[in-house]
Write a protein that holds these residues in place. Structure first.
Motif, short mmCIF file in Angstrom:
data_model
loop_
_atom_site.label_atom_id
_atom_site.label_comp_id
_atom_site.label_asym_id
_atom_site.label_seq_id
_atom_site.Cartn_x
_atom_site.Cartn_y
_atom_site.Cartn_z
N ALA A 43 11.01 -11.93 -2.67
CA ALA A 43 11.75 -13.11 -2.20
C ALA A 43 10.80 -14.17 -1.64
CB ALA A 43 12.76 -12.70 -1.12
N LEU A 44 9.59 -13.73 -1.24
CA LEU A 44 8.65 -14.66 -0.61
C LEU A 44 7.31 -14.76 -1.34
CD1 LEU A 44 9.18 -13.80 3.18
CD2 LEU A 44 10.25 -15.61 1.82
N VAL A 45 6.90 -13.70 -2.05
CA VAL A 45 5.60 -13.73 -2.74
C VAL A 45 5.76 -13.13 -4.14
CG1 VAL A 45 4.19 -13.62 -0.65
CG2 VAL A 45 4.97 -11.50 -1.71
N PRO A 46 4.84 -13.43 -5.05
CA PRO A 46 4.95 -12.90 -6.41
C PRO A 46 4.83 -11.38 -6.43
CG PRO A 46 3.35 -14.70 -6.30
CD PRO A 46 3.68 -14.34 -4.89
N ARG A 47 5.44 -10.77 -7.44
CA ARG A 47 5.30 -9.32 -7.60
C ARG A 47 3.88 -8.96 -8.03
NH1 ARG A 47 10.80 -9.75 -9.11
NH2 ARG A 47 12.12 -8.21 -8.03
N VAL A 48 3.26 -9.80 -8.83
CA VAL A 48 1.88 -9.57 -9.25
C VAL A 48 0.97 -10.19 -8.20
CG1 VAL A 48 0.17 -9.88 -11.08
CG2 VAL A 48 2.58 -9.60 -11.67
N TYR A 49 0.67 -9.41 -7.19
CA TYR A 49 -0.06 -9.90 -6.02
C TYR A 49 -0.62 -8.69 -5.30
CZ TYR A 49 -0.89 -13.35 -2.27
OH TYR A 49 -1.47 -14.20 -1.37
N CYS A 50 -1.55 -8.92 -4.40
CA CYS A 50 -2.15 -7.82 -3.64
C CYS A 50 -1.07 -6.98 -2.96
CB CYS A 50 -3.10 -8.39 -2.59
SG CYS A 50 -3.70 -7.17 -1.40
N ALA A 51 -1.10 -5.66 -3.21
CA ALA A 51 -0.07 -4.78 -2.66
C ALA A 51 -0.13 -4.71 -1.14
CB ALA A 51 -0.21 -3.38 -3.26
N ILE A 52 -1.32 -4.87 -0.57
CA ILE A 52 -1.44 -4.86 0.89
C ILE A 52 -0.70 -6.06 1.48
CG2 ILE A 52 -3.02 -5.05 2.84
CD1 ILE A 52 -3.18 -2.34 1.59
N LEU A 53 -0.91 -7.24 0.90
CA LEU A 53 -0.26 -8.43 1.42
C LEU A 53 1.24 -8.42 1.13
CD1 LEU A 53 -2.97 -11.14 0.70
CD2 LEU A 53 -2.42 -10.02 2.87
N ARG A 54 1.63 -7.84 0.02
CA ARG A 54 3.07 -7.67 -0.24
C ARG A 54 3.68 -6.75 0.83
NH1 ARG A 54 3.81 -5.22 -5.87
NH2 ARG A 54 6.04 -5.64 -5.47
N THR A 55 2.91 -5.74 1.23
CA THR A 55 3.37 -4.83 2.28
C THR A 55 3.48 -5.55 3.61
OG1 THR A 55 2.39 -2.93 1.15
CG2 THR A 55 2.81 -2.69 3.51
N VAL A 56 2.52 -6.42 3.90
CA VAL A 56 2.58 -7.24 5.12
C VAL A 56 3.88 -8.05 5.14
CG1 VAL A 56 1.56 -9.24 6.29
CG2 VAL A 56 0.09 -7.39 5.47
#
Length: 255
Positions: A43-56
């Motif tokens: 909802a806020l960041v792309p799915r193809v992105y750093c998994a750590i930052l997606r976790t944040v």
């Protein structure tokens, strides 16, 4: 009532010391704490992105926090800078940005201790939440090395024996100097070393570069979690390097 503060990366020592004095409950948002699906972060960041930052992002969306402290300096990454803006524009809580340029070394006793690697990484990660000096520990004679950042999924670390020395940004974490590039680049050419980075992380370039220069290296990256192939590569590399796997080392110690 003490605040519940989420941190990202390694905030400056002065910030951690202040939170410790305030009695704040510190939560490491880099770790997979939320029970919600990681896909919610889309909802806020792309799915193809750093998994750590997606976790944040997922943790920030779903955990009950009073504020967030996110390090955006050279000790973290440009991605954190952009995530800080996303969170500040989206969440109803304060988002404090810091730049950790601390140079006072705290040492890295855990990185060189004999300890199951998953436990070692957990303790190193938790050490960021305290400004207290590290407990002195005896350095073990290493059988192999792990270079890189803490993986999002610690099960990647399971095959390594307890006599694994840790290098790279994880060592910088324990030393509380996350922007120390010289320390991050330091390796032992005599040790079989797994160079790890999260997929889509800028540190992948450094992992590949150091791995190409190292005489006994395996370079690997993972996204959300390690694949069976990644685990098999690590196990094969350790075995071919004459390093006992964690299960073998435990059995030998028990015998």
């Amino acid at each position: 009532m003490p605040e519940k503060v989420g941190i990202v990366g390694v905030p400056p020592l002065a910030v951690i010391a202040r939170l410790n004095r305030e009695g704040a409950e510190i939560v490491d948002l880099d770790e997979p704490l939320s029970q919600a699906s990681l896909d919610r972060s889309a909802a806020l960041v792309p799915r193809v992105y750093c998994a750590i930052l997606r976790t944040v992002v997922l943790n920030s969306m779903t955990l009950s926090l009073d504020r967030i402290c996110i390090d955006i300096g050279p000790g973290k990454c440009d991605g954190a800078l952009h995530i800080a803006r996303v969170l500040a524009d989206t969440l109803p809580i304060p988002v404090e940005c810091t730049e950790n340029r601390d140079t006072m070394p705290f040492g890295w006793p855990l990185c060189q201790a004999e300890m199951p690697l998953m436990e070692k990484f957990g303790r190193i990660s938790r050490s960021v939440q305290s400004a207290a000096p590290h407990k002195a520990r005896r350095a073990c004679t290493p059988l192999c090395a792990f270079w890189g950042v803490p993986p999002r999924d610690f099960t990647l670390l399971r095959p390594f024996p307890p006599q694994t020395h840790v290098f790279g940004w994880t060592r910088c974490m324990e030393n509380k100097t996350p922007a120390d590039l010289e320390l991050e680049r330091h390796v032992d050419p005599h040790l079989p070393t797994v160079f790890f980075s999260q997929s889509f992380c800028a540190k992948s370039a450094l992992a590949w570069h150091l791995g190409r220069q190292h005489p006994r290296a395996l370079v690997i990256d993972c996204d959300v979690g390690p694949s069976h192939s990644a685990k098999a590569k690590i196990e094969a590399f350790l075995a071919l390097s004459g390093v006992p796997l964690a299960s073998e080392a435990s059995a030998h110690a028990a015998g």
